[in-house]
Design a protein around this motif. Structure first.
Motif, mmCIF file in Angstrom:
data_model
loop_
_atom_site.group_PDB
_atom_site.id
_atom_site.type_symbol
_atom_site.label_atom_id
_atom_site.label_comp_id
_atom_site.label_asym_id
_atom_site.label_seq_id
_atom_site.Cartn_x
_atom_site.Cartn_y
_atom_site.Cartn_z
ATOM 1 N N ALA A 85 94.488 161.802 26.984
ATOM 2 C CA ALA A 85 93.305 161.016 26.616
ATOM 3 C C ALA A 85 93.514 160.323 25.270
ATOM 4 O O ALA A 85 93.088 159.172 25.077
ATOM 5 N N PHE A 86 94.183 160.991 24.333
ATOM 6 C CA PHE A 86 94.485 160.361 23.040
ATOM 7 C C PHE A 86 95.364 159.132 23.238
ATOM 8 O O PHE A 86 95.090 158.067 22.674
ATOM 9 N N ILE A 87 96.425 159.293 24.038
ATOM 10 C CA ILE A 87 97.348 158.176 24.282
ATOM 11 C C ILE A 87 96.601 156.998 24.900
ATOM 12 O O ILE A 87 96.788 155.837 24.500
ATOM 13 N N VAL A 134 93.591 154.725 15.271
ATOM 14 C CA VAL A 134 93.305 156.157 15.263
ATOM 15 C C VAL A 134 91.994 156.364 14.504
ATOM 16 O O VAL A 134 91.972 156.379 13.273
ATOM 17 N N ASP A 135 90.900 156.483 15.254
ATOM 18 C CA ASP A 135 89.604 156.725 14.621
ATOM 19 C C ASP A 135 89.246 158.204 14.735
ATOM 20 O O ASP A 135 90.069 159.043 15.096
ATOM 21 N N GLY A 136 87.999 158.526 14.431
ATOM 22 C CA GLY A 136 87.572 159.922 14.446
ATOM 23 C C GLY A 136 87.694 160.574 15.811
ATOM 24 O O GLY A 136 88.156 161.722 15.923
ATOM 25 N N PHE A 137 87.293 159.865 16.862
ATOM 26 C CA PHE A 137 87.359 160.440 18.205
ATOM 27 C C PHE A 137 88.809 160.665 18.617
ATOM 28 O O PHE A 137 89.139 161.681 19.252
ATOM 29 N N ALA A 138 89.676 159.736 18.248
ATOM 30 C CA ALA A 138 91.099 159.898 18.555
ATOM 31 C C ALA A 138 91.647 161.155 17.881
ATOM 32 O O ALA A 138 92.440 161.899 18.475
ATOM 33 N N ARG A 139 91.237 161.380 16.644
ATOM 34 C CA ARG A 139 91.692 162.581 15.940
ATOM 35 C C ARG A 139 91.183 163.859 16.617
ATOM 36 O O ARG A 139 91.890 164.869 16.659
ATOM 37 N N VAL A 140 89.965 163.818 17.123
ATOM 38 C CA VAL A 140 89.430 164.981 17.845
ATOM 39 C C VAL A 140 90.302 165.278 19.062
ATOM 40 O O VAL A 140 90.661 166.438 19.316
ATOM 41 N N LEU A 180 100.956 154.830 14.571
ATOM 42 C CA LEU A 180 99.725 154.135 14.198
ATOM 43 C C LEU A 180 99.231 154.530 12.811
ATOM 44 O O LEU A 180 98.622 153.717 12.105
ATOM 45 N N ASP A 181 99.479 155.776 12.416
ATOM 46 C CA ASP A 181 98.923 156.290 11.170
ATOM 47 C C ASP A 181 99.981 156.483 10.080
ATOM 48 O O ASP A 181 99.635 156.776 8.935
ATOM 49 N N GLY A 182 101.258 156.352 10.454
ATOM 50 C CA GLY A 182 102.320 156.526 9.477
ATOM 51 C C GLY A 182 102.542 157.970 9.062
ATOM 52 O O GLY A 182 103.092 158.232 7.988
ATOM 53 N N ARG A 232 102.908 158.699 19.005
ATOM 54 C CA ARG A 232 101.983 157.560 18.946
ATOM 55 C C ARG A 232 101.102 157.642 17.705
ATOM 56 O O ARG A 232 100.849 156.630 17.036
ATOM 57 N N PHE A 233 100.638 158.851 17.385
ATOM 58 C CA PHE A 233 99.829 159.047 16.177
ATOM 59 C C PHE A 233 100.643 158.655 14.945
ATOM 60 O O PHE A 233 100.140 157.963 14.039
#
Length: 324
Positions: A218-220, A229-235, A283-285, A279-280
């Motif tokens: 689901a994250f991917i 990468v927002d809050g829901f993605a982090r969850v 996008l987030d380094g 992927r994280f």
């Protein structure tokens, strides 16, 4: 070969299980995990291309055998469909198609799109059919419920992984919404079953690993549709790590269990967690997530190597494709 011997060989085909597609899912998952790590480690791209060829070959062989079973023993297919546990494994067929499409996109984009469309239609039909089977007049016992029931939900959230990339945004959100909805419902049921009822039988205990797959996939899918990468993605990402930690705690019991095809349930969730970590990082380094992706990928490689050896041994001993 005598007629009786031939009939015995053909009878093995009747017991060729739909769970063989879990092998395809594992190999395709590792193919995609290597591809996901390629931006940071160039050698992974060549390894991914080689494994893609192997995965396509394995999928072709499994598909031919299962199609032959469908044509020669349709009654056995019906028995699998009406089996309270095996029913959940039928979407592994369409999940394999969706993974094939995603892995093929780097090599043949137009062909990948057509494979994806077939997979999407099949996934939609199977999701409705499986859920209808669950809520039909048949009664299911608590012991029939395992994390394998997440497979239809996982299939739905795999749809956007390629779908968003090739422009099918609304279809991607449709399947993502359905997958998340059923994941939350099934997660509640599965946790209730794990906490308040008898343990999962040994043969199906490896399906515990599937707990990792829904949030990781689901994250991917989610970041593929939103691009950030927002809050829901982090969850979702951290839910994958939490379930991975829960599964690691079960390893002492897992290693004592006899081998079964259900052990292939270990492979795809690890691949999904590795891909999500890569992927994280992109996008987030985050170097920490990149390192995690590499570690999980290394574990996945060891797991798949072991599963291939154990599966080959089981086939030579005649422990697979026999009546339950």
């Amino acid at each position: 070969m005598s007629e009786q011997a031939k009939e015995q060989e053909f009878s093995k085909l009747a017991h060729f299980p739909v769970t063989f597609f879990a092998i395809v899912m594992g190999l395709m998952g590792m193919t995609l995990a290597l591809h996901a790590g390629a931006p940071a480690f160039a050698w992974m791209e060549a390894a991914s291309s080689l494994l893609w060829l192997i995965s396509v070959s394995v999928m072709a062989i499994v598909s031919v055998f299962y199609l032959a079973k469908c044509l020669r023993y349709p009654g056995m297919i019906a028995q699998e469909w009406h089996h309270p546990v095996k029913l959940a494994f039928f979407p592994t067929i369409t999940v394999s198609l969706l993974l094939l499409a995603t892995a093929t996109h780097a090599h043949a984009p137009e062909l990948a799109e057509w494979i994806w469309l077939v997979g999407v239609i099949g996934q939609g039909v199977l999701t409705i059919a499986v859920v209808t089977g669950w809520i039909s007049h048949r009664s299911f016992e608590v012991g029939h419920l395992t994390p394998a029931w997440f497979i239809p939900a996982v299939g739905n959230v795999i749809v956007p992984v390629l779908g968003a990339r090739i422009g099918y945004i609304e279809i991607s959100w449709l399947f993502f919404s359905g997958g998340i909805l059923f994941w939350i419902i099934l997660l509640t049921l599965v946790m209730n079953r794990l906490i308040f009822h008898d343990p999962i039988v040994a043969r199906l205990f490896p399906t515990m690993m599937i707990l990792i797959a829904p949030p990781a996939v689901a994250f991917i899918a989610y970041v593929g549709m939103t691009g950030e990468v927002d809050g829901f993605a982090r969850v979702l990402m951290n839910a994958g790590y939490i379930f991975a930690a829960l599964v690691v705690a079960q390893v002492p019991r897992l290693v004592k269990l006899p081998f079964a095809l259900s052990w292939w349930a270990l492979s795809f969730p690890l691949a999904a967690l590795s891909i999500a970590s890569f992927r994280f990082s992109q996008l987030d380094g985050s170097r920490a997530h990149q390192t995690t992706g590499v570690i999980v990928l290394a574990v996945l490689a060891l797991v798949i190597a072991g599963l291939i050896v154990r599966t080959a041994q089981a086939m030579m001993r005649g422990e697979i494709c026999r009546p339950d």
